[in-house]
Design a protein around this motif. Structure first.
Motif, short mmCIF file in Angstrom:
data_model
loop_
_atom_site.label_atom_id
_atom_site.label_comp_id
_atom_site.label_asym_id
_atom_site.label_seq_id
_atom_site.Cartn_x
_atom_site.Cartn_y
_atom_site.Cartn_z
N LYS A 1 -2.10 4.17 3.01
CA LYS A 1 -2.32 2.72 4.19
C LYS A 1 -4.28 2.03 3.51
N TYR A 2 -4.15 1.48 3.98
CA TYR A 2 -5.74 0.53 5.00
C TYR A 2 -6.02 0.76 6.24
N TRP A 3 -6.43 1.46 7.18
CA TRP A 3 -6.14 1.20 8.85
C TRP A 3 -7.19 1.39 10.01
N SER B 1 -2.75 -7.85 11.83
CA SER B 1 -3.59 -7.02 11.73
C SER B 1 -5.24 -6.33 12.51
N THR B 2 -5.85 -7.70 12.10
CA THR B 2 -7.22 -7.54 13.20
C THR B 2 -7.05 -6.81 14.28
N GLY C 1 -11.49 -12.17 3.78
CA GLY C 1 -11.27 -12.47 3.54
C GLY C 1 -9.88 -11.79 4.52
N GLY D 1 -8.95 -7.65 4.75
CA GLY D 1 -9.33 -6.52 3.74
C GLY D 1 -8.12 -5.84 2.61
N SER D 2 -6.81 -5.98 2.71
CA SER D 2 -6.25 -5.68 1.68
C SER D 2 -5.95 -6.46 0.43
N ALA E 1 0.92 -0.80 -0.09
CA ALA E 1 -0.45 0.02 -0.08
C ALA E 1 1.13 1.67 -0.26
N HIS F 1 -6.72 -3.34 13.49
CA HIS F 1 -7.42 -2.22 13.06
C HIS F 1 -8.46 -1.80 14.64
N ASP G 1 4.94 -1.77 6.21
CA ASP G 1 3.68 -2.18 6.91
C ASP G 1 4.19 -2.36 8.27
N ALA G 2 2.89 -2.87 8.87
CA ALA G 2 2.87 -3.16 9.71
C ALA G 2 4.19 -4.29 10.45
N SER H 1 -0.88 -12.74 3.54
CA SER H 1 -2.86 -12.54 3.91
C SER H 1 -3.48 -11.69 2.25
C1 DP6 Z 1 -0.90 -1.96 7.07
O1 DP6 Z 1 -5.58 -6.55 4.88
O2 DP6 Z 1 -4.13 -7.50 7.17
O3 DP6 Z 1 -0.74 -3.80 5.50
O4 DP6 Z 1 -8.84 -6.84 7.16
O5 DP6 Z 1 -7.65 -7.52 9.47
O6 DP6 Z 1 -7.54 -8.51 6.92
P1 DP6 Z 1 -7.29 -7.41 7.61
O7 DP6 Z 1 -6.41 -6.37 7.27
P2 DP6 Z 1 -4.59 -6.88 6.64
O8 DP6 Z 1 -4.51 -4.96 7.18
C2 DP6 Z 1 -3.61 -4.36 6.30
C3 DP6 Z 1 -2.92 -3.52 6.32
C4 DP6 Z 1 -1.25 -3.28 6.14
C5 DP6 Z 1 -1.61 -1.90 5.35
C6 DP6 Z 1 -2.27 -1.47 3.55
O9 DP6 Z 1 -1.79 -3.30 3.09
O10 DP6 Z 1 -3.48 -1.04 2.78
#
Ligand code: DP6
Length: 349
Positions: A23-25, A210-211, A152, A154-155, A20, A214, A301-302, A115
């Motif tokens: 980022k999705y967080w 990640s779970t 399954g 998010g990313s 990413a 978030h 990443d995380a 994942s």
């Molecule tokens: C920091 O997709 O692993 O990589 O939806 O709970 O499975 P879940 O989380 P995940 O979160 C990824 C978070 C990240 C940032 C991103 O890839 O956007």
């Protein structure tokens, strides 16, 4: 279709990881993102998954997961969850038992999240099976596979497309959705050949899943500010991607990575996932950019690993820099060389 073919179905997909840039967080509802995100699809870091489906007379679902040919029970809960979602969409799945055989092209203990590649490969297999059973229209295939991958992990919904992918509704991106990822094409061609060298600073397991991560944004004092900053950063980054402004790209991508870690460091409980070597590598990368006028950038990443992003025409100089000045920060001197890729491929069974 013969009787035998209708009771045993085999399908296999290879799907890549993604990194990413915004980022999705933070999420809400059923795996819906709190802000839009954008990623590079990677080329070499991939998961290969084969799904073998057998008609089941007992109408009790059973799923066996084999990783590198070994039966693994620890992956089962996430896989079961994905199948629960899939069954709601494709009820015929409830009368099958499944054997899943999967392996990654990158080292299991590298700390690289599997994942995204794993869930996208499995979602593609399930959707191919649904297509074969005429439970899904060909025209809905990619959208449905991305939506299922999102449920399954998010990313994972961003791993299905060539080049760059966007997930999450964004006013200036037509067709963007919180439910699935889409391919994002409005980019200068240089970005489609970007390189990603992954410094394996700490190969062990991540200390926050990640779970859990978030969830830390629920009630986080900076959550709302973060979601609006992510939207701003999307706009700024889309502009750079269109214009081909690689130095500005570096600034935004780095700020995003540090904001992700700043959120973790200010959560309750807090997590510090960067290692001293992570910070040392970041410092070197910024100095190298300034001294050599080469737009090399980092993202995280995380976890503690550092992704070094750079244009293809600077590859020789940057790889020398990585070998001479960054490899010593990596566990056992290990780093992986990847680049922007073309998305999943269906394999022969
Ligand atoms: C920091 O997709 O692993 O990589 O939806 O709970 O499975 P879940 O989380 P995940 O979160 C990824 C978070 C990240 C940032 C991103 O890839 O956007």
């Amino acid at each position: 279709m013969s009787d035998f073919e209708s009771i045993i179905h085999e399908v296999s997909w290879q799907s890549p990881s993604n990194i990413a840039l915004v980022k999705y967080w933070g999420k809400h509802g059923v795996q819906l993102p709190s802000n839009p995100s954008i990623s590079f699809t990677l080329n070499s870091c991939r998961t290969k998954t084969k799904l073998i489906s057998r008609k089941n007379d007992l109408s009790v679902r059973s799923i066996d997961v084999y990783v590198d040919d070994q039966l693994k029970s620890d992956f089962k809960p996430k896989v079961e969850k994905l199948f629960d979602h899939a069954e709601r969409r494709f009820p015929f799945l409830s009368s099958y038992s499944f054997e899943i055989r999967t392996n990654n092209t990158f080292p299991h203990s590298s700390g690289i999240a599997s994942s995204a590649s794993g869930m996208s490969a499995l979602a593609l297999c399930i959707c191919s099976f649904a297509l074969a059973q005429e439970a899904l229209e060909e025209s809905d295939f990619w959208k449905s596979a991305s939506e299922l991958a999102r449920l399954g992990s998010g990313s994972a919904c961003r791993s299905l497309f060539s080049g760059l992918s966007v997930w999450g509704e964004h006013t200036s991106i037509q067709g963007s959705s919180d439910k699935y990822g889409i391919q994002y094409d409005d980019v200068h061609p240089d970005f489609l050949k970007y390189q990603d060298t992954i410094l394996l600073i700490h190969k062990g397991q991540k200390s926050v899943s990640s779970t859990v991560g978030h969830k830390l944004l629920e009630g986080h004092p900076f959550a709302e500010i973060r979601f609006s900053e992510a939207r701003n950063n999307m706009d700024l980054l889309l502009d750079c991607l269109r214009k081909g402004d690689k130095f500005e790209f570096a600034e935004i991508v780095e700020k995003e990575a540090l904001m992700l870690h700043a959120l973790m460091m200010t959560s309750d409980p807090y997590f510090i996932l960067m290692q001293p070597e992570t910070l040392a590598a970041i410092k070197k990368i910024r100095e190298f950019r300034k001294q050599n006028n080469i737009p090399v950038a980092f993202t995280l990443d995380a976890g503690a690993n550092v992704h070094v992003l750079y244009p293809e025409d600077t590859k020789e100089k940057v790889l020398k820099f990585v070998q001479d000045e960054l490899a010593s920060f990596c566990e056992d001197g290990t780093y992986l060389c990847d680049s922007v890729g073309f998305g999943p491929t269906k394999e022969k069974c």
